[in-house]
Design an enzyme around this catalytic site. Structure first.
Site, PDB file in Angstrom:
ATOM      1  N   ASP A  84      -2.354   1.669  -4.893  1.00 52.16           N
ATOM      2  CA  ASP A  84      -3.649   1.960  -4.281  1.00 52.16           C
ATOM      3  C   ASP A  84      -4.661   0.889  -4.676  1.00 52.16           C
ATOM      4  O   ASP A  84      -4.435   0.093  -5.595  1.00 52.16           O
ATOM      5  CB  ASP A  84      -4.149   3.346  -4.694  1.00 52.16           C
ATOM      6  CG  ASP A  84      -4.177   3.526  -6.210  1.00 52.16           C
ATOM      7  OD1 ASP A  84      -4.848   2.730  -6.887  1.00 52.16           O
ATOM      8  OD2 ASP A  84      -3.534   4.460  -6.714  1.00 52.16           O
ATOM      9  N   HIS A 129       0.803  -1.210   0.000  1.00 48.37           N
ATOM     10  CA  HIS A 129       0.000   0.000   0.000  1.00 48.37           C
ATOM     11  C   HIS A 129       0.844   1.272   0.000  1.00 48.37           C
ATOM     12  O   HIS A 129       0.295   2.387  -0.117  1.00 48.37           O
ATOM     13  CB  HIS A 129      -0.944   0.020   1.210  1.00 48.37           C
ATOM     14  CG  HIS A 129      -2.281   0.601   0.915  1.00 48.37           C
ATOM     15  ND1 HIS A 129      -2.500   1.483  -0.116  1.00 48.37           N
ATOM     16  CD2 HIS A 129      -3.492   0.437   1.513  1.00 48.37           C
ATOM     17  CE1 HIS A 129      -3.771   1.834  -0.156  1.00 48.37           C
ATOM     18  NE2 HIS A 129      -4.410   1.218   0.826  1.00 48.37           N
TER      19      HIS A 129
END
Length: 493
Positions: free
Chosen positions: A467, A463
């Site tokens: 995304d 992350h």
């Protein structure tokens, strides 16, 4: 009488000059007095009326060389000895196999650099051997060439580059000892051969291709293991229909061992690699994304292509389709085929799609990878998977097969389960896991209930640089290729 007197005086003089404490077997005349041995050649005494000749010969003693474990690359500092191919007293030649060692990345066969006799094995089976430390003691024949000073006990450990490189006209040529021997036997200069391996390393195929160009011969293709499907016995009871047959899990039979006390074992081999890799993976902020795929059309396509692949000696599973579809998706979303440096300052986009495949073996979890999937066909991927699975089952995967991965897929569904939470393998940034394929009711475009081949997929991504929207779009594209496999033809190159 004068000749005898002269001979005696010569013997006394030589006895003071040529003395040693021990004598190896040789065809010489030996005079033993006190603790000293004087050696004279049988042909040393020649008499004639005009001259008297006297000559001494030195004793050739074998030199003990400590053969040290060289650096095998990838930052490996220790290995586990899995098997010895020699024992003390055995004679070995250059390139003969000495032992097999296993690191936390791969199994490697160590070969001899000398001709001689094994005098000592420094480790037993399952002992931990360290890079730069003696592996075996080899007695070499001094008369055939004394070992260089760098091979004697006092030398520092040889580096990997010194072992695999050769200085040729100002630049280094990379080749293994076996390849160098093949080149030497065919009088080929390595400087004239173009290497096709990693970092321009010269491979065996490069030598053979060079020979073919010189002689005009056409080399036959590399033999491939023929996979023969098992033949069902004529007397076998017909199997129940697939829809009605239920798979009953069979417990793995293991001998019951009760020692009466706890047992502690060191973490070695691939298990040690898993500890190291998963500890590093905990530093990555994961996020997950899951979906289900309708593989009904892909199941039909595979059934049609299986006989064709078997005629070519290759077993065709679903995984080559999964891998190729992932590679087509990575072309559109290259951030998933990237890596992030330790300081989180730079992202490196990988040009090659080296897609790893998690495998469950007797040695533990291993993840070999298929190199350059972006230029491979589905059949090419199937051939490479067959090779990796065969080597993985035998515990013979090399370091090149286990390193360099850029993206990973895990088919946990072959064992069981539907959803998973896969853990990213650093320095990669994404991984996917597949569940088992199930026949489930679904609605078609007309609103009718039909049987569908459903598989669940679970993705994990880093992350810090990926995304959720990017992961979802990639998954949708990958899903479209598998649900409509003929659409892959439009994007194949």
């Amino acid at each position: 009488m004068a000749a005898v007197t002269a001979l005696r005086s010569s013997c006394r003089a030589a006895g003071r000059l040529v003395c040693i404490h021990r004598v190896r077997s040789c065809s010489s005349i030996r005079f033993i007095k006190s603790k000293y041995v004087c050696v004279f050649d049988k042909s040393a005494f020649k008499f004639s009326h005009q001259q008297r000749l006297f000559r001494t010969s030195a004793v050739s003693c074998g030199q003990i060389v400590q053969f040290k474990l060289s650096d095998i690359g990838e930052g490996i500092t220790e290995v586990t000895v899995k098997e010895w191919y020699v024992k003390e007293g055995d004679s070995v030649s250059q390139f003969d196999s000495i032992c097999e060692v296993q690191s936390d990345k791969a199994s490697v066969t160590i070969t001899s650099r000398y001709d001689g006799i094994i005098r000592k094995l420094h480790y037993s089976i399952d002992d931990t051997a360290f890079v730069g430390k003696p592996l075996v003691d080899i007695e070499i024949d001094a008369s055939k060439g004394v070992a260089s000073e760098e091979d004697v006990v006092e030398t520092p450990p040889m580096s990997h580059e010194e072992h695999t490189h050769q200085e040729i006209k100002g630049h280094k040529t990379l080749a293994t000892p076996a390849v160098r021997r093949l080149a030497m036997e065919n009088n080929i200069k390595l400087s004239e051969v173009v290497g096709t391996g990693k970092d321009n390393r010269i491979l065996k195929e490069d030598i053979l291709n060079y020979l073919a160009k010189q002689t005009g011969a056409i080399l036959p293709p590399s033999p491939k293991a023929e996979i023969v499907p098992p033949q069902q016995s004529a007397e076998a009871v017909p199997a129940a229909p697939k829809d009605k047959a239920r798979k009953i899990p069979v417990p793995v039979s293991r001998p019951i061992a009760f020692a009466g006390k706890d047992k502690t074992e060191p973490v070695t081999g691939f298990q040690k690699a898993m500890v190291k890799t998963m500890s590093a993976a905990l530093k990555i902020p994961h996020f997950g994304y899951s979906d289900e795929i309708d593989l009904t059309q892909l199941v039909q396509l595979r059934e049609e292509l299986k006989p064709v692949a078997e005629m070519r000696g290759v077993k065709l599973s679903f995984m080559p389709f999964f891998i190729k579809a992932a590679s087509l998706g990575l072309l559109q979303y290259p951030i998933l085929n990237a890596s992030l440096d330790e300081n989180c300052q730079n992202v490196t986009y990988k040009a090659s799609h080296n897609i790893g495949v998690a495998m469950d073996t007797e040695q533990g979890l291993i993840v070999p990878n298929v190199k350059n999937v972006q230029v491979c066909s589905v059949f090419d991927i199937a051939v490479e998977l067959n090779r990796l699975q065969s080597l993985g089952s035998a515990g013979q995967l090399g370091t090149s097969d286990l390193t360099g991965g850029t993206f990973t897929l895990s088919n946990i569904g072959t064992i069981g389960g539907t959803y998973a939470k896969p853990v990213i393998l650093p320095p990669e940034v994404a991984i996917g896991a597949f569940g088992k394929i199930q026949v489930l009711p679904r609605f078609n475009s007309k609103g009718e209930v039909v049987k569908a081949q459903i598989m669940n997929v679970s993705w994990s991504a880093d992350h810090r640089i990926i995304d959720g929207a990017t992961m979802a779009r990639f998954s949708n594209l990958w899903k479209s290729y598998l649900e409509n496999p003929t659409s892959m033809l439009l994007d194949l190159k």
